[in-house]
Every structure is written in structure tokens, then in C-alpha cells.
Write a protein that holds these residues in place. Sequence first.
Motif, PDB file in Angstrom:
ATOM      1  N   GLN A 254       0.533  -1.500   0.300  1.00 42.25           N
ATOM      2  CA  GLN A 254      -0.419  -0.141  -0.171  1.00 42.25           C
ATOM      3  C   GLN A 254       0.500   0.999  -0.185  1.00 42.25           C
ATOM      4  O   GLN A 254       0.694   2.217  -0.663  1.00 42.25           O
ATOM      5  CB  GLN A 254      -0.951  -0.416   1.200  1.00 42.25           C
ATOM      6  CG  GLN A 254      -2.199  -1.370   1.532  1.00 42.25           C
ATOM      7  CD  GLN A 254      -2.918  -1.257   2.558  1.00 42.25           C
ATOM      8  OE1 GLN A 254      -2.664  -0.252   3.114  1.00 42.25           O
ATOM      9  NE2 GLN A 254      -3.924  -1.550   1.830  1.00 42.25           N
ATOM     10  N   ALA A 255       1.818   1.362   0.942  1.00 44.00           N
ATOM     11  CA  ALA A 255       2.715   2.260   1.135  1.00 44.00           C
ATOM     12  C   ALA A 255       3.031   2.646  -0.488  1.00 44.00           C
ATOM     13  O   ALA A 255       3.410   3.875  -0.587  1.00 44.00           O
ATOM     14  CB  ALA A 255       3.842   2.315   2.239  1.00 44.00           C
ATOM     15  N   PHE A 256       3.357   1.621  -1.209  1.00 37.77           N
ATOM     16  CA  PHE A 256       4.063   1.532  -2.467  1.00 37.77           C
ATOM     17  C   PHE A 256       2.932   1.988  -3.119  1.00 37.77           C
ATOM     18  O   PHE A 256       3.654   1.986  -4.902  1.00 37.77           O
ATOM     19  CB  PHE A 256       5.902   0.950  -2.523  1.00 37.77           C
ATOM     20  CG  PHE A 256       6.987   1.270  -2.036  1.00 37.77           C
ATOM     21  CD1 PHE A 256       7.220   2.448  -1.748  1.00 37.77           C
ATOM     22  CD2 PHE A 256       6.974   0.738  -0.554  1.00 37.77           C
ATOM     23  CE1 PHE A 256       8.401   2.752  -1.191  1.00 37.77           C
ATOM     24  CE2 PHE A 256       7.739   1.264   0.659  1.00 37.77           C
ATOM     25  CZ  PHE A 256       8.894   2.278  -0.226  1.00 37.77           C
ATOM     26  N   ARG A 257       2.210   2.079  -3.528  1.00 44.62           N
ATOM     27  CA  ARG A 257       1.270   1.819  -4.776  1.00 44.62           C
ATOM     28  C   ARG A 257       1.219   0.931  -5.327  1.00 44.62           C
ATOM     29  O   ARG A 257       1.314   0.514  -6.626  1.00 44.62           O
ATOM     30  CB  ARG A 257       0.992   2.512  -5.219  1.00 44.62           C
ATOM     31  CG  ARG A 257       1.290   4.228  -4.191  1.00 44.62           C
ATOM     32  CD  ARG A 257       1.606   5.878  -4.863  1.00 44.62           C
ATOM     33  NE  ARG A 257       2.132   5.892  -5.666  1.00 44.62           N
ATOM     34  CZ  ARG A 257       3.433   5.887  -5.658  1.00 44.62           C
ATOM     35  NH1 ARG A 257       3.830   6.291  -4.507  1.00 44.62           N
ATOM     36  NH2 ARG A 257       4.826   5.882  -6.958  1.00 44.62           N
TER      37      ARG A 257
ATOM     38  N   ALA B 434       7.106   8.196   1.156  1.00 40.21           N
ATOM     39  CA  ALA B 434       7.965   7.005   0.339  1.00 40.21           C
ATOM     40  C   ALA B 434       7.978   7.094   2.111  1.00 40.21           C
ATOM     41  O   ALA B 434       8.973   7.896   2.972  1.00 40.21           O
ATOM     42  CB  ALA B 434       8.760   7.060   0.112  1.00 40.21           C
ATOM     43  N   THR B 435       7.721   5.444   2.183  1.00 42.23           N
ATOM     44  CA  THR B 435       8.641   5.505   4.046  1.00 42.23           C
ATOM     45  C   THR B 435       9.360   4.258   3.733  1.00 42.23           C
ATOM     46  O   THR B 435       9.058   3.174   2.743  1.00 42.23           O
ATOM     47  CB  THR B 435       6.462   4.164   4.206  1.00 42.23           C
ATOM     48  OG1 THR B 435       5.924   5.697   4.167  1.00 42.23           O
ATOM     49  CG2 THR B 435       7.904   4.250   5.898  1.00 42.23           C
ATOM     50  N   ALA B 506      12.969   3.487  -1.131  1.00 35.82           N
ATOM     51  CA  ALA B 506      11.946   4.352  -0.459  1.00 35.82           C
ATOM     52  C   ALA B 506      13.043   5.570  -1.426  1.00 35.82           C
ATOM     53  O   ALA B 506      11.806   6.944  -1.603  1.00 35.82           O
ATOM     54  CB  ALA B 506      12.106   4.750   1.150  1.00 35.82           C
ATOM     55  N   VAL B 507      13.899   5.708  -1.144  1.00 36.02           N
ATOM     56  CA  VAL B 507      14.422   7.137  -1.817  1.00 36.02           C
ATOM     57  C   VAL B 507      14.589   7.538  -3.537  1.00 36.02           C
ATOM     58  O   VAL B 507      14.892   8.489  -4.025  1.00 36.02           O
ATOM     59  CB  VAL B 507      15.818   7.054  -1.707  1.00 36.02           C
ATOM     60  CG1 VAL B 507      16.379   7.461  -0.218  1.00 36.02           C
ATOM     61  CG2 VAL B 507      16.414   6.328  -1.911  1.00 36.02           C
ATOM     62  N   LEU B 508      14.140   5.790  -4.034  1.00 39.21           N
ATOM     63  CA  LEU B 508      14.217   6.251  -5.342  1.00 39.21           C
ATOM     64  C   LEU B 508      12.546   7.540  -5.849  1.00 39.21           C
ATOM     65  O   LEU B 508      11.844   7.181  -5.083  1.00 39.21           O
ATOM     66  CB  LEU B 508      13.578   4.854  -5.885  1.00 39.21           C
ATOM     67  CG  LEU B 508      13.746   4.207  -7.502  1.00 39.21           C
ATOM     68  CD1 LEU B 508      14.924   4.653  -8.544  1.00 39.21           C
ATOM     69  CD2 LEU B 508      12.874   2.814  -7.863  1.00 39.21           C
ATOM     70  N   ILE B 513       8.425  13.805   0.514  1.00 41.94           N
ATOM     71  CA  ILE B 513       8.233  13.517   1.807  1.00 41.94           C
ATOM     72  C   ILE B 513       8.327  12.468   2.578  1.00 41.94           C
ATOM     73  O   ILE B 513       8.262  10.946   1.320  1.00 41.94           O
ATOM     74  CB  ILE B 513       7.014  13.402   2.538  1.00 41.94           C
ATOM     75  CG1 ILE B 513       6.065  14.925   2.836  1.00 41.94           C
ATOM     76  CG2 ILE B 513       7.293  12.917   4.106  1.00 41.94           C
ATOM     77  CD1 ILE B 513       5.223  14.999   3.137  1.00 41.94           C
ATOM     78  N   LEU B 514       9.586  12.320   2.818  1.00 38.41           N
ATOM     79  CA  LEU B 514      10.360  10.466   3.455  1.00 38.41           C
ATOM     80  C   LEU B 514      10.344  10.546   4.824  1.00 38.41           C
ATOM     81  O   LEU B 514      10.378  10.944   6.072  1.00 38.41           O
ATOM     82  CB  LEU B 514      11.623  10.518   2.838  1.00 38.41           C
ATOM     83  CG  LEU B 514      12.605   9.525   2.946  1.00 38.41           C
ATOM     84  CD1 LEU B 514      12.022   8.562   2.019  1.00 38.41           C
ATOM     85  CD2 LEU B 514      14.363   9.709   2.635  1.00 38.41           C
TER      86      LEU B 514
END
Lengths: 620, 601
Positions: A254-257, B434-435, B506-508, B513-514
Motif C-alpha cells: 500500500q505504501a508504494f502503490r 515514501a516510507t 524509498a528514496v527512489l 516526504i521521506l
Amino acid sequence: MTGTTADKTTGATAGEATDRWRGVAAEDKEHIPETVSLLLRTRSRRLLGDLLRPHRKAIGVLTAVIVVSNAAGLALPYLVKTGIDSGIPPMTHGRGAGTLLTIVAAIVAAALTQAVTRQAFLQLSGRIGQDILLELRRRVFNHFQRLSLSFHEKYTSGRVIARLTSDVEAIAELLDSGFDGLVTAVLTLFGTAAMLLVLDVHLGLVALLPLPVLLLFTRWFRRQSSAAYRRTRETVALVIVHFVESMTGIRAVQAFRREPRNQEIFEKLNADYRDANTRGSRLVAIFMPGIKLIGNVTVAIVLLYGGWLAVRGTVTVGVLAAFLLYLRQFYEPMQEISQFYNALQSAGAALEKLSGVLEEQPDVAEPRRPATLARPRGALRFDAVEFAYAGGPPVLPRLDLEIPSGQTVAVVGTTGAGKTTLAKLISRFYDPVTGRVLLDGLDLRDLDETTLRRHVVMVTQENFLFTGTIADNIRFGRPEASMAAVAEAAEAIGAHEFVATLPDGYQTQVGKRGGRMSAGQRQLVAFARAFLADPAVLILDEATSSLDVPSERLVQRALRTILADRTAIIIAHRLSTVEIAERVLVMEGGRVVEDGPPEHLITRSGRFARLHQAWLDSLA
Amino acid sequence: MASDPDQDPYGDPDRRPGARRLSWRSLWRLRSYLRPYVRVLIVSWVAAFLGIAAGTVIPLVGKEIIDGPVRHGDLGALLPLGLLALGLGIAEAVLTFVRRWSQIGAVLGLETALRDDLYGQLQRLPMSFHGEWQSGQLLSRATTDLSTIRRFLGFGVLFLVMNVIQLTAVIIVLLRMYWPLGLLVTASAVPIVAISLRFEKRYIGISRQVQDQQGDLATLVEESAVGIRTIKAFGRRRHLYETFDDTARKIHGTSLAKVRLASRFFTFLEVVPNVTLAMVLLLGALAVAHGSLTIGTLVAFTTLVLQLVWPVASLGYILAMGQEAMTSADRVIEVLDTVPEITGGTRVIEEPRGHLRFEGVEFRFPGGDRPVLRDVWLDVAPGETVAIVGATGSGKTTLTALVPRLCDVTAGRVTIDGHDVRDLSLPALRSVVATAFEEPTLFSMSVRENLTLGHRHATDDDIREALEIAQATFAYDLPWGLDTRIGEQGMSLSGGQRQRLALARAVLGKPRILVLDDTLSALDVETEALVEEALRRVLADATGLVVAHRASTVLLADRVALLRDGTITHIGRHPDLLSGVPEYRALLAQDADLDPEQAVR
């Protein structure tokens, strides 16, 4: 650590050394050479024979019972025929119903005999089947537990679970229904054929004419459905894997769709599964009516030819009736056979995999004659140890190392330097390729498992908590420990405080896989567990990494007392742990590059000094 | 309950989904999945009825043959009747084929579509849902339950109707042929139906018990496999074996009881028709002797009696199947009916600046008595990085989960550039945020696919940059480089490697907002330093929210927020907090109160 990707390894061609296919190697391979599949079948059969052997006598009884049962069943149509042919004429001629009554009594007797024997058969075969399942479960479970860590590192827990649940259940299914169906079908086949010929040779031969067609048709179906069924299993496995992975990783999904792409992949896999299923269902849709067609055509032929014979007076009406009843008895169970094939198929695949698992040998074998170790001091020695993971490059090229009893040694170095390997060798999760690891002068390979585990305990960063209470988990290494001892251990390690805040204290259930506790709390419980086990050698492999700073500090303070009278190996990324060590080993590329008391190493300009400086900087 | 909000922010696993209600309603609702197949289904049902008719008529033809040609020696009439039997036999087989073949597409289509929908729904449902449900439970809905439904809707319903019709038809035929015998046969069906129904009830009970025990065993097996290191480390193989054996024996015992029950039932099922057959023969023969029954009718009777056994006996079985299908449908509908609490809004931020605000945020678990977060106020300016520091259980992870709306606030609001996150569309929100999680989740696919989860069109340069920042260029050295398959089904990576890949992911694509949730815990000191160095560059442009356990991570941030008991007690610069807040010092300054002579200096 090495690994191969399942989809990139191509199936081997025929003629290769059979050793490659030992154990679990053939699992999940799509194309298996003919010779190998023969080998696998032999192996499965051996396991089956092994499981059946203790029940030889019961199986003998079973055979007798089933023969009687089928004989009684086969007698019924014959008795009906006799009733019609010999029972009715006397009555029409006004001579009482004596014969008829006798025959009816015989039918009732046959029916009851069949009932009693059949019930006995079902119960007995059920008992044998369940006994076999229990034995199989025990054997496989025990074997999994005996196999070395190296095996478990390749063989994921998901596969272990699949073997012990769905595979065992596939065999249960076969034992449950399939066995009965097969035996009855075979006995009915021969029994009916015999009875038909006895009743009337000509009509019997004509009725049996379609038999070869039936056998060929069944063989065709068996082959086709075998392939179709395999494909179904493969496709459903992919659906399951994708499903489970998406659900366990749903947070990242979910976080990355990822949802749309996942949906695409899933629908594709699901469609593959549907197609495979369609093929299987279509085969059944051909097979079952096909059997029916053969049966019905036979009935029509019997009616025609039998009617003709009856008109000519060669056969009686009773014989004709008996034929119709026999043919019904004959073709009805044949339709069930398609289900039996599926059960057989999946049980066969399951047996193949289970026998593969049982064929695996633990790398770390129990000694034949274990040495005794009454009062361990905890002195460790690596004597010319070399180590490599199966097929991989050497991890430890050659290591000589002496750790006197009672010493606290910190092992530092970058990822892949061989620190964890060192720990695994000491706790004998692996054996060295050459050389020896000695505890108090004894080769670890000469110690039996119980002794070794009693004296050498390793705590890692993955702390598994079992279903049960916190107390149960702390007691894990020493089940006889009293509640007071449990609390004492927890207190010593600094776990008592958080346990006390829980509603049920030490009797709190930890939940599935310790899920209700934080990583740090689990870690503390694991420490208490290791402490209570009171080993002579304690290995901490990154054991404090998931603690927050205050907890880590508590643990470290506790470690000073705990480690005072035992040998300890501490592996850590963070140097804070090193503070309590008397000696530091810096490892790189599987070699010890620096060795000495920390205060000495700091003053030199080696790697440790640099690491230490980096660490000091990080503390700001 | 001892749930630790920091680790398990998504709900209490003990709360089980709602109680079962057994009804046809759920099953009935699934009918829409069959709608595309209405025509095929009509064909298959018509074929089924005609098939029954043919099957029932065949014995009657036999009767005609015996009573007609055979009795009167009329060879001429034999051939047409025999050919009629042949034709009917072929027709029955062909009709059965048509029924089965035409059904396949509909039934499997239903199952497949339902599974697709279930999966889609599960992907939409928020973390609070997934926290409550084990993935195993969900899997059994997507596999076992769907198969149960498929079997019942495909075959069960059809057989239920067909059997009742067949039963009625045959009984009518029997009654019309010779009513006393017909009555006898009908009467014999009564005990079978009665006992079948009772048997099924008990059988289902005992089957459930076996299933539950198998579930217990599966849990044990799972623990024994996942915890193998701990078991080996403490040498507790035998202990575990005993526990396993206990459960295995229980299954053994229950299964035997099941076998006994079934054996009694199936025996009964065979005895009654056979005894009926004897009675039919006795009374029938008497009737034939008195001339009130022809011999052909008697033969037809005996065959038809046997033809009745299956439809009668299977009634109980099919009804049981129906009950199971109802339960399964309930379980599936339960998931499909769960309304995703978190649905996206419509707004899209065109040019996000990354201004993140927590305004009086409260979060509590459903049914939780005390809030995990309360009255949290935090303003993170665009480009600023704030570290969240707090003891275990202070609510750090929950706080980070609120930003990409993996959970929703229960009071207050979280805003990005002034927009409540709940007003933004989910894809828009989640492409801004991104998390990287503490526990890196990698999927069974190539490294490349794992990295580009959120950015399917990322270029090779983007990927390289991300890998370099995360110090994860080892990925190029894997056997097949970025195309190497990793995850459960692929190559195994170390914890540190997995964390670095998750960070690269995540950084890609340079998110505005990270959010980093203690992402560096499994790295060794040197790598950590390198990663931090690179992260500093990324965080220079992006807004950052970083959960930190270590002083080194805190240094990535411009400001630090100290979280205590679910609320922010202090916000400030690291050195200020270090000197001014004793609690902060206790959390972060490693050597604050160590004995001087013990500490390495």
C-alpha cells in the motif's frame, strides 16, 4: 551466503548422476527426466512399504474380510435370479412359496453378511490408515527437527509446513476414500466378470466385450489427468505464494502503490490456475459420461442379445435380470474412479516429497559413542578450522583460536567477515569442513546433542517466542525451573520490570509468535531464557541490536554479572557491547586480523581503533 | 491486553471477526457472478433433466422387452426396443457430457472472478484490517472457501434439484407400475433420508473437530519450523516432539471416531436397499404368482430400486455441502463487505512542497481504552527533517504510519501543504510520501521490480542513484544483477542487505516526504555511516520524518521531537535537548552514566 533462484536453474537432462536428485532436490522441478522419476517412484514405494509393514497381519485380515464382503455383494443379483427363475414357477403352479422364502432369507442373510463385513472392513482399514498417518506425522516431524540448520536455511518454513499439513492430508484423503474405492472396484471387476460367465457363457462374453475398450479408456484418462493434475497443483501453488506474499507485505504494497500491478499479476496467475482446472474438469467431463456410455451400450447389447437368447429359451428371465443388476453394480463404482485418480495423484506427489525429506541426512550427525562432559569449564579451541557453506567459497580459510574458560570475547568486523559463522561453529549448527572445534578438549562432534545444548547456548537477534506464557518461554531451556528461578532470571536481565506491568505478569500469553510484544521485549525474554539455561558458554550474536538504549544499558549491566563465571562470545555491530569484553577479535574475510584487550587495540592504529573512533563520533 | 503500540499499531490480533450466521443470503448474493453464464447454465440444466429422463426410461424398456418379445416369443419387436434402449443409453451419456462440459466454464469463471475480487478488496483494506487477520485465514478464504462454493454452486445445487426430481419421478413410475410395491420402496427411503440428515449433522461436527485439531497441529508445525534455531540452540527437540505427538494423537483419536461413525452410516446405506430388494422380490414374486404383476415389471422394479440409492443417500451429503457452502459464502462476503475505512479523497497536490503538519492528532485502536497518540502537534517545514525519539512503546511507529495513511487519526488531522491527508487521493498521497520500514519487506521478484514498486517507469539512472544512496550497489553483483530474483522464493539476502534495498526503494523517485522508521538498525557501523552521509544529501531537499534509536541517526535531523506516552513533550535541536532534557539524555547518550573505569576510553 549463497543461493540460487528457483526459476533460473534449468531442469537437468536425463543421464545425470542420480545423486543430484537425492532428498528434496526434485521438489518443485517441472521437468524431471524419466530415469529420475522412476527413482522417485521407487523411493516413494519404499516409504509406503515401510509404513505398511507393521500392519501386515491386519492387512491380511482386511483382505479376507473384503473378499467375503464382495462375495456376499456379488451373491445378491444371483439370488434375485434364482428367486425369479426357481421361486416363482412353483407358486404359479400352486405349490407354496417355500423356495421363494428360502431365497429371500438367503438374500437377507447375504445383505447382512455384506453389511457386517463391510463395516468391519471400513473400521479396520480406517484404523490402519490413521495409524499410518500418525506414524508418518511423527516420523517427518522428528526428521525435520533432526535435520541441520543448513537444511532449514535452504528449505523455507513454508515448505516444512506444507509437507506436514497438506501433503500428509493428501495421503489421509487417499487412505480415507481412495483405498476403499480401489479395492472395491478391482474386486467388483473380477467378481462380476466371473459371475457373468458363470450365469451364461455366451451372454457373459458378449457383456464383457466392451471391457478392453473400458480399460484402454481408463488408461488414457489416467495419463491425461496425471499431467493435468500436476499442472493444477503447480498453478495453485503460484496463486498461494503470491497471495500470501502480498498479504504479509501489505504495508509495503500500500505504501508504494503496488496494488494495480499486483492485481495484474494475480489475475494472470489466477487465470492460469483456471485454465489448468478447466483442462482437468474437461477430462472428467469426458471420462464420466464415457464410462456411462460404455455401461449403457453394454446394457442395450445385453437386452438385445439376452432378449434374443431368452426368446429362444436359452437363458431365463432371471438371468437377464441378474445381468442388468450386475452391470449396474459394475459401472457405478467405475465412475468414482476419476476421483480416486486425483486422490492417488496428489498422494503420490506428497509421498514423493515426504520420502525426499526423509532421505535428507543431517549434516551435523550425532556421535555413535558420545563423550561425557560432567563439569564443563567452557574452554574453546579452534584447531585448524576451515569452513565453507555447501558449494560456496571458503568463509573461514583457516582458523586457529584459543579461548580460555571464563573469558568474555567480543568479535567485531564488517558484514560478511565471518563472525556469525564463528558463532555457528561453536554452537555446532555447522561442522567445520576440516579441523576441529573443541570444548574443554573434546571435539564438539563427539558430544551428544543434549550435552552440547546444555552447555553451549546462543542468543541471536531473531528471538522466537513460542505460544504460551512468558514464564514458559523463559523456562524453555530448563523446563524444570521454579517460578522463583524464572523471576530471578528475568530480574537479573532487567526484564522483570516490563513483565510486571503486564496484566497477568509472567503468566501473560505471548500471542502468536510473540506478536504482542515489541522486538525489544522479546529480546529481553530471550536473554532471560538464555540466562536461566545457565550454560558454560554463552554466545550473543547481535543480541542487543533491537533494544533501545536504556534497555541495552540494563542488559549490559546485567551481563557483567552474568558473564563473570562463564565463557562468552559477543558479536556486535555496535561497539557499546564491546565495553564489557576482556578481549576483542577483529575479523575480516574470515581471518582474525586483530586480537587483544580492547584498551591495547585502541591505542594502536588498526581497524579497531578506527571503528572505535567512528563509534565515538556517532555518539556525538 | 499487552499490545505494544510501537510494534503493532494495526489492531489487536485477539479480536476475531464477527459471529457466524448461517443463511442462504450470502450464497444468494454470489449469483451475480454467474450472470455472464446464464445461457450456458440453462443448457446444462436442460441437459441434466433430459439425462435423468433417459436414465429412468431405460429400465422401463427392459421391462417391455421381458413382458413383450421375450414372453410372447416375438423376435420382431425385440430389435426396435433394443435399439431404443441403445439410443436412450447413448443419449443419457451424451447429455451427461453436455451437462458437465457446459458447466465447467461457468463454475470456474465464478470461482476465478470471485478470487480476483477478493484479492482486490484485500489490497484495498487498510492495515487495521490486516492487523486483525492472519494471512492464513485470508488464504483459506481465497482457496478452500472458494472451492467449497464452486463445488456447491456447480454440482451441489444441480444434484440437489436433480436428485429430488429423479426421486419423485422414479417413485411415481414405481407407484404407477404396481402401487403396493411402490409404496414399500417409498417407505424404505424414509429411514435413509432421516438417518442421512442426522448423520450429516454429527459428521460435520466431528469433521470440524478434526479440522480444528489439524489447525492446532499446523500452528505447532509452524512454530517448530520458524523457531528451529531457538529449538536447536536449547536442544529442546524432544520436548517439542512430545507436544506435537500429543496433538497428533488427538487427531488420531478423533479421526477414528469419525471412521466409526462413517462406517456405520455407509453400512446402513447399503443394508436398507438390499433388504428392500429382498422384500420387493418376495412380494413381487407373490404378485407375479397371483398374476397381478408381470415378470418384466418385477425386473424393472429391482433395477429401479438400486437406481434410487444414490439420490436418496446423497441428499444428506449435498445438504451438508450446502451448509458448508453457506458458511464459506459468509466468510467470503464478510471480507467483501468490509468497508475500507481508509478511502482516498479526490484532491491531488500539483506541486507538493512537503509541508507536513500534525494538528492535535490522536490515535487509538478500535476498542482501545487509552490512546496511543494524543494531542500531537508537529510542524515540519518543507525540506526540514525531524527525528522522532522515544522509548519503546511511546508510539513512534504509529506516528509515522499516519502520514501515508496506513492508519487514520481518530481525532485531529495530518496535513501536507495545508491539505488534510484524508482529502488527497491515495495514489497522490502515497507518491508524495515514501516510507522505509524497520522490517524491510521484499517480494519474490527481481531486485529491479522490488525497487520500482512505486515507480514503474524509473530509469536505470534513477535506480543507480537510489542504490548508491542506500549503499546497496551490491545488487549489481548478484548472479543476475538487478534481474536476480529475491524474496521468499528467490535468493536470500542478509538483514542489512534487505534494509538497504528497502531504503533504496524509498528514496527512489525523490519523494517530497521521506519517512524512515528506524531503517538502519541492521547495518554495521561503517555502512551505517556511509548510508547516513548519502541520506543527508537526500534529506537536504526532502521533508524527513525519521524514527531514531541512536544518536547517529538523530544527527540526520534538523530538529528532534521527544515522544513520551503518546505525546510530544519536547521539540528542539539535538545538543539543546541533550543538555536540557535528562530524559532525552537517558535515551540517547549511550555512555551517560556508565562507570568511568568500565567504559572504554
